[in-house]
Design a protein around this motif. Structure first.
Motif, mmCIF file in Angstrom:
data_model
loop_
_atom_site.group_PDB
_atom_site.id
_atom_site.type_symbol
_atom_site.label_atom_id
_atom_site.label_comp_id
_atom_site.label_asym_id
_atom_site.label_seq_id
_atom_site.Cartn_x
_atom_site.Cartn_y
_atom_site.Cartn_z
ATOM 1 N N CYS A 144 20.421 -16.514 -9.388
ATOM 2 C CA CYS A 144 20.733 -18.089 -9.797
ATOM 3 C C CYS A 144 20.407 -19.341 -10.849
ATOM 4 O O CYS A 144 20.923 -20.370 -11.364
ATOM 5 C CB CYS A 144 19.673 -18.316 -9.014
ATOM 6 S SG CYS A 144 20.828 -18.232 -7.024
ATOM 7 N N GLU A 147 22.860 -17.912 -13.567
ATOM 8 C CA GLU A 147 24.141 -19.388 -13.951
ATOM 9 C C GLU A 147 23.809 -20.666 -13.994
ATOM 10 O O GLU A 147 24.478 -21.112 -14.602
ATOM 11 C CB GLU A 147 24.283 -19.006 -11.925
ATOM 12 C CG GLU A 147 25.881 -19.633 -11.887
ATOM 13 C CD GLU A 147 26.525 -19.609 -10.499
ATOM 14 O OE1 GLU A 147 27.051 -20.040 -9.874
ATOM 15 O OE2 GLU A 147 26.354 -18.645 -10.287
ATOM 16 N N ARG A 199 19.444 -17.066 1.563
ATOM 17 C CA ARG A 199 21.040 -17.713 1.437
ATOM 18 C C ARG A 199 21.289 -18.414 0.180
ATOM 19 O O ARG A 199 21.764 -19.037 -0.136
ATOM 20 C CB ARG A 199 21.752 -18.174 3.265
ATOM 21 C CG ARG A 199 21.260 -17.324 4.025
ATOM 22 C CD ARG A 199 21.942 -18.458 5.077
ATOM 23 N NE ARG A 199 22.782 -19.099 4.787
ATOM 24 C CZ ARG A 199 24.377 -18.285 4.965
ATOM 25 N NH1 ARG A 199 24.260 -16.922 5.869
ATOM 26 N NH2 ARG A 199 25.496 -19.400 4.813
ATOM 27 N N THR A 201 21.184 -20.207 -3.601
ATOM 28 C CA THR A 201 22.380 -20.092 -3.932
ATOM 29 C C THR A 201 21.858 -21.344 -5.274
ATOM 30 O O THR A 201 20.910 -21.698 -5.724
ATOM 31 C CB THR A 201 23.926 -20.978 -3.167
ATOM 32 O OG1 THR A 201 23.049 -22.501 -2.708
ATOM 33 C CG2 THR A 201 23.650 -20.692 -2.306
ATOM 34 N N GLU A 203 23.308 -23.785 -6.581
ATOM 35 C CA GLU A 203 23.275 -24.688 -6.206
ATOM 36 C C GLU A 203 22.106 -25.470 -5.512
ATOM 37 O O GLU A 203 21.463 -26.485 -5.303
ATOM 38 C CB GLU A 203 25.274 -25.615 -5.187
ATOM 39 C CG GLU A 203 26.122 -24.598 -5.999
ATOM 40 C CD GLU A 203 26.476 -23.874 -6.433
ATOM 41 O OE1 GLU A 203 27.202 -23.371 -6.968
ATOM 42 O OE2 GLU A 203 26.043 -22.644 -5.498
ATOM 43 N N SER A 204 21.915 -24.456 -4.886
ATOM 44 C CA SER A 204 20.370 -25.190 -3.617
ATOM 45 C C SER A 204 18.897 -25.430 -4.498
ATOM 46 O O SER A 204 18.512 -26.086 -3.852
ATOM 47 C CB SER A 204 20.058 -24.017 -2.284
ATOM 48 O OG SER A 204 20.020 -22.736 -2.886
ATOM 49 N N ARG A 240 30.281 -26.264 -2.777
ATOM 50 C CA ARG A 240 29.828 -25.105 -2.151
ATOM 51 C C ARG A 240 29.786 -24.649 -1.054
ATOM 52 O O ARG A 240 30.026 -23.686 0.259
ATOM 53 C CB ARG A 240 28.410 -24.391 -2.982
ATOM 54 C CG ARG A 240 27.063 -23.035 -2.364
ATOM 55 C CD ARG A 240 27.816 -22.229 -2.205
ATOM 56 N NE ARG A 240 27.500 -22.140 -4.212
ATOM 57 C CZ ARG A 240 28.237 -20.251 -4.866
ATOM 58 N NH1 ARG A 240 28.188 -19.649 -3.749
ATOM 59 N NH2 ARG A 240 26.872 -20.137 -5.321
ATOM 60 N N GLU A 244 31.897 -22.386 1.655
ATOM 61 C CA GLU A 244 31.327 -22.004 2.965
ATOM 62 C C GLU A 244 31.123 -22.794 3.989
ATOM 63 O O GLU A 244 31.325 -21.284 5.438
ATOM 64 C CB GLU A 244 29.499 -21.998 2.358
ATOM 65 C CG GLU A 244 29.288 -20.847 1.746
ATOM 66 C CD GLU A 244 27.064 -20.658 1.040
ATOM 67 O OE1 GLU A 244 27.160 -22.233 2.197
ATOM 68 O OE2 GLU A 244 26.924 -20.869 0.287
#
Length: 259
Positions: A144, A147, A199, A201, A203-204, A240, A244
């Motif tokens: 993560c 990125e 889970r 990501t 983004e999270s 995202r 999903e």
């Protein structure tokens, strides 16, 4: 009686020595030898104007349209390819001139901590990632952060082995993120629970970090205001979520086909 003394080569009849002797002594009449075919030469490519005139006279422009479509497609493909190559070169150039920790997390050791973290550029957020090799949660967080660092180059990302940074640091607190700014610790986040657990990501992670300091976002785009960076974080998180949700819906529909 058939004449077996002549041969065919390259589609041009040729006489044999035996036949030539018979002709010489007057026993046979000489055969007429056909003119050799003209030497092959490639056809000259007509200009676009000549093609138009020829097709206009024939009243059929379909072949010409096909040619132009091919040319138009190749021109568009060539332009798109050149644009892609230019973008890659520009991206590579930006990465080369970025300071360490911007564009890619920089791995440091304990004796480099002050240089890269405490003495980081004034006003720059530094995300310090404490990790251990082979730790599942750390592997997820590492992907993560890699990125995020490529996109949000306004933020510095540093990674260090947890026990090298803090002696006997417990693995159950990993992964750990320590947020620094202007040489001071602003906050510490332990584990993955706040980011969505397994889970998690990119983004999270970005959304959670920026929600801690809404007036001074942690992850920022280069050359953009904090507000613009936050808008991009929210937009990415929303995209995202939509993606999903679509994948989950498709999966449910596929399962329903076999019920």
């Amino acid at each position: 009686m058939s004449n077996y003394h002549s041969t065919m080569r390259n589609a041009i009849p040729e006489t044999t020595e035996w036949e030539d002797l018979q002709v010489k002594h007057g026993n046979w009449e000489a055969r007429e030898k056909p003119e050799p075919p003209p030497e092959w030469a490639p056809r000259e490519e007509r200009s676009a104007k000549e093609k138009v005139e020829a097709c206009d006279e024939a009243g059929d422009l379909s072949d010409l349209e096909d040619d132009f479509d091919d040319d138009r497609f190749m021109a568009q493909y060539r332009e798109a390819r050149l644009k892609e190559l230019r973008m890659k070169e520009e991206a590579a150039a930006r990465v080369k001139i970025l300071p360490q920790g911007h564009g890619e997390p920089v791995f440091i050791k304990r004796d480099e901590f002050i240089k890269h973290v405490t003495e980081a550029e004034h006003g720059t957020w530094v995300v310090v990632f404490l990790f251990q090799n082979g730790h599942e949660g750390c592997e997820l967080m590492s992907r993560c952060l890699a990125e995020l660092s490529r996109k949000y180059v306004g933020t510095k990302f540093v990674k260090i082995i947890s026990t090298d940074c803090i002696a006997n640091y417990p693995d159950q607190l990993l992964p750990t993120l320590i947020l620094y700014k202007d040489g001071k610790v602003q906050t510490t986040l332990e584990g993955l629970a706040k980011f969505g657990g397994k889970r998690v990501t990119p983004e999270s992670v970005a959304f959670e970090l920026n929600s801690l300091f809404p007036d001074d976002p942690v992850v920022t785009l280069a050359g953009h205001s904090g507000e613009q960076s936050q808008q991009e974080v929210v937009k990415s998180a929303l995209n995202r979520f939509i993606k999903e949700s679509e994948n989950l819906t498709l999966s449910d529909e596929e399962d329903g086909l076999f019920d």
